[in-house]
Write an enzyme that holds these catalytic residues in place. Structure first.
Site, PDB file in Angstrom:
ATOM      1  N   ASP A 228      -1.396  -3.881  -2.860  1.00 49.23           N
ATOM      2  CA  ASP A 228      -2.853  -2.660  -2.958  1.00 49.23           C
ATOM      3  C   ASP A 228      -2.534  -2.923  -1.023  1.00 49.23           C
ATOM      4  O   ASP A 228      -3.678  -2.266  -0.520  1.00 49.23           O
ATOM      5  CB  ASP A 228      -3.718  -3.071  -3.243  1.00 49.23           C
ATOM      6  N   LEU A 309     -10.449   3.617  -3.182  1.00 46.34           N
ATOM      7  CA  LEU A 309     -10.292   4.648  -2.320  1.00 46.34           C
ATOM      8  C   LEU A 309      -9.574   4.229  -1.300  1.00 46.34           C
ATOM      9  O   LEU A 309      -9.488   4.923  -0.336  1.00 46.34           O
ATOM     10  CB  LEU A 309     -11.563   4.996  -2.058  1.00 46.34           C
ATOM     11  N   ARG A 310      -9.240   3.196  -1.682  1.00 53.19           N
ATOM     12  CA  ARG A 310      -8.493   2.751   0.397  1.00 53.19           C
ATOM     13  C   ARG A 310      -7.255   3.967  -0.363  1.00 53.19           C
ATOM     14  O   ARG A 310      -6.661   4.052   0.998  1.00 53.19           O
ATOM     15  CB  ARG A 310      -7.552   1.244  -1.237  1.00 53.19           C
ATOM     16  N   GLY A 311      -6.462   4.506  -1.087  1.00 50.46           N
ATOM     17  CA  GLY A 311      -5.517   5.289  -1.030  1.00 50.46           C
ATOM     18  C   GLY A 311      -6.140   6.764  -0.130  1.00 50.46           C
ATOM     19  O   GLY A 311      -4.795   7.194   1.205  1.00 50.46           O
TER      20      GLY A 311
END
Length: 375
Positions: A228, A309-311
């Site tokens: 991730d 919310l990294r995506g």
């Protein structure tokens, strides 16, 4: 022996010596010639991902997974030629930015506190290799306890994370990296700082780097926590087209036979791509993405049940970097379509035993949300 013959022999000797010195100088400048990035055939997804990260380091790096012998290490090391220069503080072992107070080391902060002038210099962005057998001290750095106890000085020997600050940290076969080193990378990647503590003595320094990893899926997948952390995920395979395979073999043979001459043939292409990357880095802040597209990106992430919310963040950044690279000031839905599989496919996996999606699920969801038919 006549005087004329002596002069002729002396002239020949001087010419040979000059040629030898010139040859030695070239060898010293290119002790280990690097295969030109623009000469790499195929593997467009991998090259595309690396270029986006050079334009915007905040994308968060790339994980390159593919078969053995598909040019993963060659492409990453070829990236060194394309890296632009950055401003650094002279004598600072952490490549501190003289214009970024939040990313300065204690060494630079102390100088500013004492009103000492900061001497700056330009330096090419560095790429640091992290070997699989590296010790934690080699990666994080060590504290000289003897100096600390006898002289009261915090003597710190910087490690690989210090060298990689504001640069690239490359880990080949990252899926085979020891768990304790994985944890160190996770901490540094999350905070942007590296802290070394020993016998009650603590030293911290900035460690903001682009994390690039490569590996063979047959040797095991990465833990989801580390996966991730990579902004993008590039999947590459063995080239099946016979003509392309022949071209790759011929290029490799030509490079091995005369590396300096081979590099000269791609000099113009290398300089052109370097110029495009420098221009894109400078103009990145001017690129806009409208609110409707941002909302649709988040709808895709929510529909795919992406954790965190990294995506969303990475997709926005990658789309802007692509638009800027192609000389546009406004992000389009096609830009998002081209980058979103790289940004999200490795975030779909909930079970460590699952295989990573090829990107089809992401593309299908994109078409439903955006109302397009790019697939």
């Amino acid at each position: 022996m006549s005087q004329l013959l002596k002069k002729k022999k002396l002239k020949n000797y001087c010419q040979q010596n000059a040629a030898l010195l010139s040859s030695q100088s070239q060898v010293e400048n290119q002790i280990r010639p690097i295969f030109p990035f623009t000469a790499i055939v195929g593997q467009e997804e991998m090259k595309f991902s690396l270029i986006l990260n050079v334009i915007d380091p905040k994308i968060g790096g790339v994980m390159i997974m593919g078969d053995r012998g598909t040019g993963k290490s060659t492409a990453v090391r070829a990236l060194v030629d394309l890296l632009p220069e950055i401003n650094v503080v002279v004598d600072d072992p952490f490549n501190s930015d003289p214009e970024d107070p939040e990313g300065m080391s204690d060494f630079v902060r102390e100088k500013l506190k004492n009103n000492e002038p900061l001497l700056t210099n330009k330096k090419k962005i560095s790429m640091v290799d992290l070997p699989l057998g590296a010790t934690e001290d080699r990666v994080c750095g060590t504290i000289d306890l003897e100096k600390a106890l006898t002289e009261g000085i915090k003597a710190f020997e910087p490690g690989l994370l210090a060298q990689a600050n504001r640069g690239i940290l490359y880990v080949d076969e990252v899926n085979l990296l020891d768990d304790h080193l994985v944890d160190v990378l996770l901490d540094a990647a999350a905070s942007g700082w590296n802290t070394v503590e020993r016998e009650g003595i603590s030293i911290s320094h900035p460690a903001r780097f682009i994390l690039i990893g490569s590996g063979n899926p047959e040797e095991g997948e990465l833990r989801p926590q580390l996966l991730d952390r990579f902004g993008l995920h590039a999947q590459i395979g063995t080239v099946q087209d016979a003509h392309l395979r022949v071209q790759i073999v011929e290029q490799r043979a030509a490079f091995d036979e005369a590396p300096l001459f081979f590099r000269q043939q791609y000099q113009d292409q290398q300089e052109k791509l370097t110029g495009l990357l420098i221009s894109a880095r400078q103009n990145l802040s001017t690129v806009q993405i409208n609110s409707d597209l941002r909302i649709q990106i988040s709808q895709v992430c929510a529909t795919l049940d992406i954790d965190g919310l990294r995506g969303d963040i990475v997709t926005n950044r990658a789309a802007k970097a692509l638009a800027c690279f192609e000389g546009r000031q406004q992000v389009t839905s096609e830009d998002i379509f081209r980058v979103i599989p790289l940004c999200l496919r490795h975030r779909l996996r909930k079970d460590p035993l699952e295989t990573i999606d090829s990107g089809e699920k992401v593309r299908e969801t994109f078409d439903k949300i955006f109302g397009t038919n790019f697939c």
